[in-house]
Design a protein around this motif. Structure first.
Motif, PDB file in Angstrom:
ATOM      1  N   ILE A  22     -32.556 -23.922  -5.674  1.00 44.29           N
ATOM      2  CA  ILE A  22     -31.762 -23.050  -6.559  1.00 44.29           C
ATOM      3  C   ILE A  22     -30.677 -23.862  -7.262  1.00 44.29           C
ATOM      4  N   ASP A  23     -30.009 -24.737  -6.493  1.00 47.43           N
ATOM      5  CA  ASP A  23     -28.956 -25.570  -7.095  1.00 47.43           C
ATOM      6  C   ASP A  23     -29.529 -26.478  -8.180  1.00 47.43           C
ATOM      7  N   ALA A  24     -30.748 -26.956  -7.958  1.00 44.71           N
ATOM      8  CA  ALA A  24     -31.371 -27.859  -8.937  1.00 44.71           C
ATOM      9  C   ALA A  24     -31.684 -27.130 -10.238  1.00 44.71           C
ATOM     10  N   ARG A  25     -32.164 -25.906 -10.136  1.00 47.48           N
ATOM     11  CA  ARG A  25     -32.583 -25.169 -11.326  1.00 47.48           C
ATOM     12  C   ARG A  25     -31.456 -24.345 -11.960  1.00 47.48           C
ATOM     13  N   PHE A  26     -30.625 -23.741 -11.123  1.00 52.16           N
ATOM     14  CA  PHE A  26     -29.566 -22.864 -11.644  1.00 52.16           C
ATOM     15  C   PHE A  26     -28.222 -23.219 -11.023  1.00 52.16           C
ATOM     16  N   PRO A  27     -27.692 -24.401 -11.388  1.00 50.77           N
ATOM     17  CA  PRO A  27     -26.439 -24.838 -10.763  1.00 50.77           C
ATOM     18  C   PRO A  27     -25.324 -23.825 -11.017  1.00 50.77           C
ATOM     19  N   GLY A  28     -24.584 -23.522  -9.965  1.00 54.63           N
ATOM     20  CA  GLY A  28     -23.461 -22.592 -10.097  1.00 54.63           C
ATOM     21  C   GLY A  28     -23.771 -21.193  -9.609  1.00 54.63           C
ATOM     22  N   LEU A  29     -25.054 -20.851  -9.546  1.00 49.80           N
ATOM     23  CA  LEU A  29     -25.418 -19.475  -9.169  1.00 49.80           C
ATOM     24  C   LEU A  29     -25.005 -19.150  -7.734  1.00 49.80           C
ATOM     25  N   LEU A  30     -25.309 -20.043  -6.801  1.00 50.48           N
ATOM     26  CA  LEU A  30     -24.991 -19.765  -5.397  1.00 50.48           C
ATOM     27  C   LEU A  30     -23.477 -19.803  -5.159  1.00 50.48           C
ATOM     28  N   ASP A  31     -22.786 -20.690  -5.882  1.00 49.17           N
ATOM     29  CA  ASP A  31     -21.322 -20.748  -5.766  1.00 49.17           C
ATOM     30  C   ASP A  31     -20.703 -19.421  -6.215  1.00 49.17           C
ATOM     31  N   LEU A  32     -21.267 -18.901  -7.295  1.00 53.04           N
ATOM     32  CA  LEU A  32     -20.798 -17.617  -7.840  1.00 53.04           C
ATOM     33  C   LEU A  32     -20.942 -16.503  -6.802  1.00 53.04           C
ATOM     34  N   LEU A  33     -22.088 -16.481  -6.134  1.00 53.37           N
ATOM     35  CA  LEU A  33     -22.337 -15.441  -5.130  1.00 53.37           C
ATOM     36  C   LEU A  33     -21.470 -15.648  -3.896  1.00 53.37           C
ATOM     37  N   ALA A  34     -21.288 -16.915  -3.507  1.00 51.30           N
ATOM     38  CA  ALA A  34     -20.453 -17.212  -2.339  1.00 51.30           C
ATOM     39  C   ALA A  34     -19.010 -16.790  -2.610  1.00 51.30           C
ATOM     40  N   ALA A  35     -18.541 -17.051  -3.832  1.00 48.57           N
ATOM     41  CA  ALA A  35     -17.167 -16.681  -4.209  1.00 48.57           C
ATOM     42  C   ALA A  35     -16.996 -15.166  -4.177  1.00 48.57           C
ATOM     43  N   GLU A  36     -17.977 -14.450  -4.695  1.00 43.39           N
ATOM     44  CA  GLU A  36     -17.923 -12.986  -4.708  1.00 43.39           C
ATOM     45  C   GLU A  36     -17.949 -12.455  -3.271  1.00 43.39           C
ATOM     46  N   HIS A  37     -18.708 -13.144  -2.408  1.00 44.68           N
ATOM     47  CA  HIS A  37     -18.789 -12.751  -0.997  1.00 44.68           C
ATOM     48  C   HIS A  37     -17.413 -12.882  -0.329  1.00 44.68           C
ATOM     49  N   SER A  38     -16.726 -14.011  -0.577  1.00 44.68           N
ATOM     50  CA  SER A  38     -15.386 -14.222   0.008  1.00 44.68           C
ATOM     51  C   SER A  38     -14.426 -13.145  -0.486  1.00 44.68           C
ATOM     52  N   ARG A  39     -14.489 -12.869  -1.785  1.00 46.45           N
ATOM     53  CA  ARG A  39     -13.643 -11.851  -2.392  1.00 46.45           C
ATOM     54  C   ARG A  39     -13.845 -10.482  -1.728  1.00 46.45           C
ATOM     55  N   THR A  40     -15.118 -10.116  -1.517  1.00 45.74           N
ATOM     56  CA  THR A  40     -15.452  -8.830  -0.899  1.00 45.74           C
ATOM     57  C   THR A  40     -14.961  -8.788   0.548  1.00 45.74           C
ATOM     58  N   GLN A  41     -15.131  -9.910   1.258  1.00 48.03           N
ATOM     59  CA  GLN A  41     -14.687  -9.983   2.654  1.00 48.03           C
ATOM     60  C   GLN A  41     -13.176  -9.803   2.742  1.00 48.03           C
ATOM     61  N   GLN A  42     -12.455 -10.527   1.859  1.00 48.81           N
ATOM     62  CA  GLN A  42     -10.995 -10.445   1.862  1.00 48.81           C
ATOM     63  C   GLN A  42     -10.528  -9.024   1.584  1.00 48.81           C
ATOM     64  N   ARG A  43     -11.196  -8.374   0.619  1.00 49.02           N
ATOM     65  CA  ARG A  43     -10.834  -7.015   0.250  1.00 49.02           C
ATOM     66  C   ARG A  43     -11.043  -6.088   1.436  1.00 49.02           C
ATOM     67  N   ALA A  44     -12.148  -6.292   2.170  1.00 51.09           N
ATOM     68  CA  ALA A  44     -12.470  -5.462   3.329  1.00 51.09           C
ATOM     69  C   ALA A  44     -11.425  -5.652   4.433  1.00 51.09           C
ATOM     70  N   GLU A  45     -10.964  -6.911   4.594  1.00 49.74           N
ATOM     71  CA  GLU A  45     -10.013  -7.208   5.663  1.00 49.74           C
ATOM     72  C   GLU A  45      -8.612  -6.685   5.377  1.00 49.74           C
ATOM     73  N   THR A  46      -8.271  -6.601   4.082  1.00 46.62           N
ATOM     74  CA  THR A  46      -6.922  -6.155   3.737  1.00 46.62           C
ATOM     75  C   THR A  46      -6.835  -4.647   3.564  1.00 46.62           C
ATOM     76  N   LYS A  47      -7.965  -3.961   3.744  1.00 50.47           N
ATOM     77  CA  LYS A  47      -7.944  -2.495   3.638  1.00 50.47           C
ATOM     78  C   LYS A  47      -7.169  -1.902   4.809  1.00 50.47           C
ATOM     79  N   PRO A  48      -6.345  -0.878   4.558  1.00 46.55           N
ATOM     80  CA  PRO A  48      -5.544  -0.304   5.637  1.00 46.55           C
ATOM     81  C   PRO A  48      -6.415   0.387   6.694  1.00 46.55           C
TER      82      PRO A  48
END
Lengths: 112, 112
Positions: A86-112
């Motif tokens: 995937i990195d060879a053919r579509f560089p940046g795609l997995l990073d994009l998803l990993a970043a969104e995953h971290s964002r979602t996790q953080q949002r879930a953890e900071t929920k009251p």
């Protein structure tokens, strides 16, 4: 390469985006993308809140798009992210998803 | 922000990937992403090989996902890529599409 896993050169961005448009499938890939150790996982380990039949369909879609590889040892099965392909053919795609995953996790953890 | 254009904070990766999974819609965004001058374009200028009704549907989907903004001057209409908003929320996505666009163009040009 067997017929159920597309070759790296045959990876199609449309099929991959279609696979990732579903939130359950995207969660699987985002979780895999975020773990740089690229562990072998079982489909069960993601705990998708869907029936076994639906889960099978989602993982089949991910495999057919070329995002994951099925591993079959006879007595057990697993999956693994096709990170290098995937990195060879579509560089940046997995990073994009990993970043969104971290964002979602953080949002879930900071929920009251 | 009017109701038909989602706010930057409300951009949803699922809706965006769903919008981009279609080859015609992806071509529009890839073409816009590849042009760093971010020109205002008409829907007609992309020459999508579809009916006017289908074209309207595709551009509506792109607008609803937040990828493009509709511009309405009364006597004429246009669209523009929401580059800053997309780059802020999903860095790397537009670069990925622009790269795929160049690849497709090169392949088309080297065909016998």
């Amino acid at each position: 390469m067997d017929s159920t896993h597309p070759a790296t050169a045959d990876l199609d961005l449309g099929s991959i985006l279609q696979a990732l448009a579903d939130p359950h499938r995207r969660r699987v890939i985002a979780e895999l993308a975020a773990d740089r150790s690229d562990p072998e996982r079982t489909c069960h380990s993601f705990g998708l809140p869907v029936s076994k039949q639906t889960s099978t369909y989602h993982f089949k879609t991910l495999r057919a798009s070329g995002l994951i590889r099925d591993l079959n040892y006879g007595n057990r099965k697993g999956i693994r992210l096709r990170r290098a392909d995937i990195d060879a053919r579509f560089p940046g795609l997995l990073d994009l998803l990993a970043a969104e995953h971290s964002r979602t996790q953080q949002r879930a953890e900071t929920k009251p």
